[in-house]
Motif scaffolding. Sequence first.
Motif, PDB file in Angstrom:
ATOM      1  N   THR A 113       0.897  -1.158   0.014  1.00 25.48           N
ATOM      2  CA  THR A 113       0.240   0.043  -0.634  1.00 25.48           C
ATOM      3  C   THR A 113       1.043   1.340  -0.230  1.00 25.48           C
ATOM      4  N   TYR A 114       1.915   1.302   0.805  1.00 26.44           N
ATOM      5  CA  TYR A 114       3.060   2.107   0.536  1.00 26.44           C
ATOM      6  C   TYR A 114       3.204   2.194  -0.488  1.00 26.44           C
ATOM      7  N   HIS A 115       3.853   1.430  -1.466  1.00 27.42           N
ATOM      8  CA  HIS A 115       4.538   1.568  -2.289  1.00 27.42           C
ATOM      9  C   HIS A 115       3.992   2.398  -3.707  1.00 27.42           C
ATOM     10  N   GLN A 116       2.145   1.715  -3.657  1.00 27.33           N
ATOM     11  CA  GLN A 116       1.477   1.833  -4.728  1.00 27.33           C
ATOM     12  C   GLN A 116       0.847   3.531  -3.944  1.00 27.33           C
ATOM     13  N   ARG A 117       0.777   3.708  -3.186  1.00 28.89           N
ATOM     14  CA  ARG A 117       0.588   5.235  -2.592  1.00 28.89           C
ATOM     15  C   ARG A 117       1.907   6.093  -3.329  1.00 28.89           C
ATOM     16  N   VAL A 118       2.880   5.876  -3.223  1.00 32.16           N
ATOM     17  CA  VAL A 118       4.057   6.925  -3.484  1.00 32.16           C
ATOM     18  C   VAL A 118       3.718   6.647  -5.082  1.00 32.16           C
ATOM     19  N   ALA A 119       3.937   5.475  -6.252  1.00 34.98           N
ATOM     20  CA  ALA A 119       3.692   5.574  -6.691  1.00 34.98           C
ATOM     21  C   ALA A 119       3.106   6.650  -7.390  1.00 34.98           C
ATOM     22  N   GLU A 120       1.279   6.277  -6.846  1.00 38.69           N
ATOM     23  CA  GLU A 120       0.043   7.456  -7.429  1.00 38.69           C
ATOM     24  C   GLU A 120       0.384   8.758  -6.838  1.00 38.69           C
ATOM     25  N   GLY A 121       1.435   9.372  -6.392  1.00 38.62           N
ATOM     26  CA  GLY A 121       1.785  10.262  -5.794  1.00 38.62           C
ATOM     27  C   GLY A 121       1.636  10.937  -4.507  1.00 38.62           C
TER      28      GLY A 121
ATOM     29  N   GLY B 107       1.344  11.022  -0.524  1.00 36.70           N
ATOM     30  CA  GLY B 107       2.550  11.194   0.811  1.00 36.70           C
ATOM     31  C   GLY B 107       3.536  11.659   0.670  1.00 36.70           C
ATOM     32  N   LEU B 108       4.452  10.922   0.998  1.00 32.78           N
ATOM     33  CA  LEU B 108       6.068  12.032   1.210  1.00 32.78           C
ATOM     34  C   LEU B 108       6.677  11.380  -0.227  1.00 32.78           C
ATOM     35  N   PRO B 109       7.201  12.089  -0.591  1.00 35.18           N
ATOM     36  CA  PRO B 109       8.212  11.303  -2.078  1.00 35.18           C
ATOM     37  C   PRO B 109       9.399  10.533  -2.013  1.00 35.18           C
ATOM     38  N   PRO B 110       9.692   9.723  -2.409  1.00 30.12           N
ATOM     39  CA  PRO B 110      10.992   9.076  -1.936  1.00 30.12           C
ATOM     40  C   PRO B 110      12.004   9.661  -1.993  1.00 30.12           C
TER      41      PRO B 110
END
Length: 157
Positions: A135-143, A145-148
Amino acid sequence: MRGGHPRRTPAAETRRRLVRRALTSVGPGDGAGDGGGGGDDRDETSRLWHVTLSVSGKPAPLSEVRRGLEQLAHDHPFLLTSRYADDHAEIRYWEEARDLHDAAAVALRLWGEHRSSAQLPPWEIVGLEVIDRATYHQRVAEGYGLPPAHPVGVHPY
């Protein structure tokens, strides 16, 4: 046997309890492989959970908040990033736990157990989010949360 390990930090003690609990909470299994009800627990191993803990309270000097969060990062080796102001802070980190319940339980104890050792402000927990790695990686991929590329560490808001 409290006096047996005087140099154990609160973070190390929390980790030790978590590992012991995780090891003792998984049953040995009955060998059937498809047990009903509790079978899922037997097959599940520790997973990574992304935790966001929000705390808030009366204003404190920024230098003291920063120092406390830096000490917390030192005591809790998986601390990813912290943001803070004089009256609130947000802590993000990865927790290894058997399930969401274990990860949330550790997160809810984090601030209180480290309040004295890290000299954290006497703030209360006002928010908690625990999500699995996917879920964390999905959110980051969708823009979301905090960017990597957001720097790891303790930062003012």
